[in-house]
Design a protein around this motif. Structure first.
Motif, PDB file in Angstrom:
ATOM      1  N   MET A  73       0.813  -1.213   0.000  1.00  0.00           N
ATOM      2  CA  MET A  73       0.000   0.000   0.000  1.00  0.00           C
ATOM      3  C   MET A  73       0.845   1.259   0.000  1.00  0.00           C
ATOM      4  SD  MET A  73      -3.057   1.160   2.592  1.00  0.00           S
ATOM      5  CE  MET A  73      -1.973   2.129   3.616  1.00  0.00           C
ATOM      6  N   GLU A  74       2.142   1.106   0.289  1.00  0.00           N
ATOM      7  CA  GLU A  74       3.002   2.289   0.403  1.00  0.00           C
ATOM      8  C   GLU A  74       3.000   3.125  -0.872  1.00  0.00           C
ATOM      9  OE1 GLU A  74       6.895   1.280   1.639  1.00  0.00           O
ATOM     10  OE2 GLU A  74       6.272   0.484   3.572  1.00  0.00           O
ATOM     11  N   SER A  75       2.898   2.474  -2.032  1.00  0.00           N
ATOM     12  CA  SER A  75       2.954   3.230  -3.288  1.00  0.00           C
ATOM     13  C   SER A  75       1.758   4.148  -3.460  1.00  0.00           C
ATOM     14  CB  SER A  75       3.052   2.269  -4.473  1.00  0.00           C
ATOM     15  OG  SER A  75       1.887   1.457  -4.563  1.00  0.00           O
ATOM     16  N   LEU A  76       0.645   3.866  -2.768  1.00  0.00           N
ATOM     17  CA  LEU A  76      -0.535   4.714  -2.883  1.00  0.00           C
ATOM     18  C   LEU A  76      -0.253   6.120  -2.384  1.00  0.00           C
ATOM     19  CD1 LEU A  76      -3.499   5.040  -3.644  1.00  0.00           C
ATOM     20  CD2 LEU A  76      -4.123   4.126  -1.398  1.00  0.00           C
ATOM     21  N   HIS A  77       0.560   6.266  -1.345  1.00  0.00           N
ATOM     22  CA  HIS A  77       0.906   7.592  -0.847  1.00  0.00           C
ATOM     23  C   HIS A  77       1.606   8.406  -1.939  1.00  0.00           C
ATOM     24  CE1 HIS A  77       0.474   5.271   2.916  1.00  0.00           C
ATOM     25  NE2 HIS A  77       0.152   6.417   3.490  1.00  0.00           N
TER      26      HIS A  77
END
Length: 205
Positions: A1-5
């Motif tokens: 989910m880190e890439s969503l930031h």
């Protein structure tokens, strides 16, 4: 989910940059707002206001994510919609590890995680959309932003934990809605746990 930031920062920066006819850097986009929105200071680009419409943002991961845009005090404030929060909930439940109850509930972050895990036992009904739910999810998302340093993450985690603990007292139709917040509780618990783990790793390095 880190890439969503990172993708969300680029999404906001690109639309505002097009409106300003300027190269707006994604790192200037902040998630640290209690209003549940992204904010971008445009004073550094020599302007105090800009005309940018929600439709100018297009889609983020095939979701039209922007509800409204407001410009005030040299900031562009981008409010995200229910579609974005539904996607965030699905993303967190799919990608983040299950949260574990905290060993120490005397700290705000531990108590919030434990309470959200209790809430996760309720019926799984997807996103129960209301302002308190959006605020709690948003601040938990902001707390697990990989761009934060240890000090800022600790503050973000404290704010997110306080918002999560207050969420169920503020939701409309409180008694009825509480029994439908299983997915929301699980989602917030996982994001709070991820933020706590990120700080723990940071402190050990």
């Amino acid at each position: 989910m880190e890439s969503l930031h990172g993708e969300l920062r680029e999404y906001v920066a690109r639309a505002v940059g097009n409106a300003l006819c300027a190269d707006v850097r994604p790192e200037r986009v902040s998630f640290r707002t209690r209003a549940g929105n992204c904010t971008l200071n445009i004073l550094g680009y020599g302007v105090e206001t800009v005309d940018v419409d929600a439709r100018a943002f297009g889609e983020l991961r095939r979701v039209e994510a922007v509800e409204s845009v407001a410009v005030a005090a040299g900031h562009v404030n981008v409010t995200l919609n229910a579609g974005f929060f539904s996607y965030l909930l699905e993303e967190a439940l799919r990608d983040l590890p299950c949260a574990q109850p905290a060993r120490d509930n005397s700290e705000l972050a531990g108590l919030a995680r434990t309470r959200m895990l209790m809430l996760a036992r309720q019926r799984r009904s997807g996103l129960t959309d209301s302002p308190p739910v959006r605020r709690a999810m948003w601040l938990a998302f902001a707390a697990c932003d990989p761009a934060l340093d240890c000090k800022r993450r600790r503050l973000a985690l404290e704010q997110a934990s306080a918002e999560a603990l207050g969420m169920t007292r503020l939701i409309p139709r409180r008694t009825e809605a509480y029994s439908e917040l299983g997915d929301v509780g699980d989602c917030i618990a996982r994001m709070l746990s991820a933020a706590w783990m990120m700080n723990r790793v940071f402190e050990e390095e």
